[in-house]
Design a protein around this motif. Structure first.
Motif, PDB file in Angstrom:
ATOM      1  N   GLU A   1       0.826  -1.214   0.000  1.00  0.00           N
ATOM      2  CA  GLU A   1       0.000   0.000   0.000  1.00  0.00           C
ATOM      3  C   GLU A   1       0.857   1.259   0.000  1.00  0.00           C
ATOM      4  O   GLU A   1       0.534   2.237  -0.696  1.00  0.00           O
ATOM      5  CB  GLU A   1      -0.921  -0.015   1.217  1.00  0.00           C
ATOM      6  CG  GLU A   1      -2.012  -1.075   1.146  1.00  0.00           C
ATOM      7  CD  GLU A   1      -2.878  -1.081   2.391  1.00  0.00           C
ATOM      8  OE1 GLU A   1      -2.522  -0.328   3.346  1.00  0.00           O
ATOM      9  OE2 GLU A   1      -3.873  -1.820   2.424  1.00  0.00           O
ATOM     10  N   ASP A   2       1.944   1.249   0.768  1.00  0.00           N
ATOM     11  CA  ASP A   2       2.837   2.414   0.783  1.00  0.00           C
ATOM     12  C   ASP A   2       3.454   2.650  -0.602  1.00  0.00           C
ATOM     13  O   ASP A   2       3.577   3.810  -1.051  1.00  0.00           O
ATOM     14  CB  ASP A   2       3.941   2.220   1.818  1.00  0.00           C
ATOM     15  CG  ASP A   2       3.404   2.221   3.241  1.00  0.00           C
ATOM     16  OD1 ASP A   2       2.248   2.680   3.420  1.00  0.00           O
ATOM     17  OD2 ASP A   2       4.107   1.748   4.153  1.00  0.00           O
TER      18      ASP A   2
ATOM     19  N   LYS B   1       0.737   4.225  -2.730  1.00  0.00           N
ATOM     20  CA  LYS B   1       0.503   5.629  -2.393  1.00  0.00           C
ATOM     21  C   LYS B   1       1.631   6.521  -2.899  1.00  0.00           C
ATOM     22  O   LYS B   1       1.378   7.645  -3.367  1.00  0.00           O
ATOM     23  CB  LYS B   1       0.358   5.779  -0.880  1.00  0.00           C
ATOM     24  CG  LYS B   1      -0.940   5.189  -0.334  1.00  0.00           C
ATOM     25  CD  LYS B   1      -1.031   5.378   1.176  1.00  0.00           C
ATOM     26  CE  LYS B   1      -2.314   4.777   1.730  1.00  0.00           C
ATOM     27  NZ  LYS B   1      -2.411   4.927   3.207  1.00  0.00           N
ATOM     28  N   SER B   2       2.847   6.045  -2.782  1.00  0.00           N
ATOM     29  CA  SER B   2       3.977   6.853  -3.273  1.00  0.00           C
ATOM     30  C   SER B   2       3.896   7.027  -4.793  1.00  0.00           C
ATOM     31  O   SER B   2       4.149   8.119  -5.323  1.00  0.00           O
ATOM     32  CB  SER B   2       5.291   6.191  -2.880  1.00  0.00           C
ATOM     33  OG  SER B   2       5.412   4.917  -3.494  1.00  0.00           O
TER      34      SER B   2
ATOM     35  N   LEU C   1       1.113   6.984  -6.513  1.00  0.00           N
ATOM     36  CA  LEU C   1       0.002   7.895  -6.765  1.00  0.00           C
ATOM     37  C   LEU C   1       0.380   9.346  -6.485  1.00  0.00           C
ATOM     38  O   LEU C   1      -0.008  10.260  -7.232  1.00  0.00           O
ATOM     39  CB  LEU C   1      -1.199   7.481  -5.902  1.00  0.00           C
ATOM     40  CG  LEU C   1      -2.496   8.270  -6.097  1.00  0.00           C
ATOM     41  CD1 LEU C   1      -2.995   8.132  -7.524  1.00  0.00           C
ATOM     42  CD2 LEU C   1      -3.558   7.802  -5.111  1.00  0.00           C
ATOM     43  N   GLN C   2       1.166   9.571  -5.436  1.00  0.00           N
ATOM     44  CA  GLN C   2       1.595  10.928  -5.125  1.00  0.00           C
ATOM     45  C   GLN C   2       2.497  11.479  -6.227  1.00  0.00           C
ATOM     46  O   GLN C   2       2.383  12.656  -6.610  1.00  0.00           O
ATOM     47  CB  GLN C   2       2.327  10.924  -3.774  1.00  0.00           C
ATOM     48  CG  GLN C   2       2.593  12.301  -3.202  1.00  0.00           C
ATOM     49  CD  GLN C   2       1.312  12.990  -2.741  1.00  0.00           C
ATOM     50  OE1 GLN C   2       0.283  12.351  -2.563  1.00  0.00           O
ATOM     51  NE2 GLN C   2       1.382  14.305  -2.567  1.00  0.00           N
TER      52      GLN C   2
END
Length: 376
Positions: free
Chosen positions: A303-304, A307-308, A310-311
């Motif tokens: 998940e991390d 998210k990275s 996506l950021q």
């Protein structure tokens, strides 16, 4: 009076010699002498040509000079004087080397005199090149026999018998099975489950486990074999632990996927469970907790990472939008700024209007943004 049919007159015989006086005896004698002289000169010329060439029977040009029905001299067809350029496949000495061997006397052509023929059956792959014993006579590794190849002094039947005996010796079966002593019953090894004397000696030698074949099938939860992958993933064991034969002995078998792959490492299930539950993790519940913790950490890292990514995508999108605004002549601005001014934009929603699907849609009066409204 009837007319007669004309006919061709028969041909008149003509003489070969023109009419004249016949040859005198002197003329006939002179003609015969000249003919004999010409014949003698021709025989002398043929003899000289035969002595010079030595093999006029192989020369078509010489044989074409002979008249039809003319017999050649013996010297013309003699093979005693063979030229050096003639390559004959027949051996010059049939009694040499045990009989007629046509390939012994054949010499290579001039372009292939530097060609070297190697016998690959006598070479050893040293992982740095193929070498023979002649290249390095002091290297003992080149003289080591290969156990997987048939020796030169063995026949095929003897080699098959040798392989059968070696396989029986490895499995400790047949004549190589350990004997049972009637006098010393306490020294005999018996099955740990049914006390039978017919145990698997290979398992006893490798795993130090005295078990018979019927008990293997009767208790698969204890005496089944695990692969290295199953032991690593199900019991969370590391490679150094699995490679330690004193800690966890293993049985090697050929890889079923491909013969060139590494051999499989098979472990006994109850030995793996004793080490994993008793020494490493303490109990089966502790192993389950460790497995759940690792799965949770794996999910969190996944998940991390998402998210990275996506950021990074959002940052790239903002930079592209700002660049497009600059190229269009606008002053640009931050994300969420009011379109016409410098402050934050606040939406002013109008009345909800149902579309064809029956979903209410509101539209911002200032920027024209549409949102769907759902009633629960």
């Amino acid at each position: 009076m009837a007319s007669e049919r004309p006919s061709t007159p028969p041909p008149q015989p003509t003489s070969i010699h023109p009419p004249g006086s016949p040859f005198t005896p002197e003329q006939v004698k002179r003609i015969e002498i000249n003919r004999l002289k010409a014949k003698a000169l021709r025989d002398q010329r043929e003899a000289e040509v035969g002595r010079q060439s030595g093999a006029t029977s192989l020369n078509r040009s010489d044989s074409s000079n002979l008249a039809a029905g003319q017999k050649r001299a013996n010297s013309a067809i003699s093979t005693s004087n063979v030229p050096a350029t003639l390559r004959d496949g027949r051996s010059k000495d049939p009694a040499k080397n045990g009989g007629f061997r046509p390939l012994d006397d054949i010499q290579p052509a001039r372009n292939f005199t530097k060609y070297v023929e190697y016998d690959f059956s006598k070479m050893t792959d040293t992982k740095g090149g193929f070498l023979t014993a002649e290249d390095d006579p002091h290297n003992k590794a080149l003289y080591a026999p290969n156990a997987e190849e048939k020796p030169a002094h063995m026949t095929l039947k003897e080699w098959e018998r040798h392989q059968l005996l070696r396989s029986l010796r490895d499995r400790k079966e047949g004549p190589f099975e350990p004997g049972l002593s009637v006098m010393k019953k306490e020294e005999n090894k018996v099955c740990r489950e049914c006390q039978s004397l017919e145990i698997d000696w290979k398992w006893e030698d490798i795993f130090k486990c005295a078990i018979c074949n019927p008990c293997k099938d009767k208790f698969p939860d204890k005496y089944s074999l695990l692969t290295k992958t199953e032991a690593r993933e199900d019991y969370l064991l590391t490679d150094p632990e699995l490679k330690d034969e004193e800690l966890l002995p293993h049985l090697e078998r050929p890889n079923p996927h491909k013969a060139t792959f590494h051999n499989m490492m098979l472990f006994l299930r109850y030995q793996v469970e004793e080490y994993a539950f008793g020494k490493k993790w303490g109990s089966a519940e502790a192993l389950d907790e460790e497995f759940a913790r690792r799965e949770k950490d794996k999910k969190r890292r996944k998940e991390d990472k998402f998210k990275s990514k996506l950021q990074e995508l959002k940052k790239k999108t903002r930079v592209d939008a700002y660049r497009r605004g600059k190229q269009a002549g606008g002053g640009g601005g931050g994300f969420g700024d009011e379109i016409g001014g410098g402050g934050k934009h606040t939406h002013t929603w109008g009345r909800a209007v149902e579309n064809d699907e029956g979903i209410g849609i509101k539209t911002c009066v200032d920027c024209g943004m549409d949102v769907e409204e759902l009633d629960f």
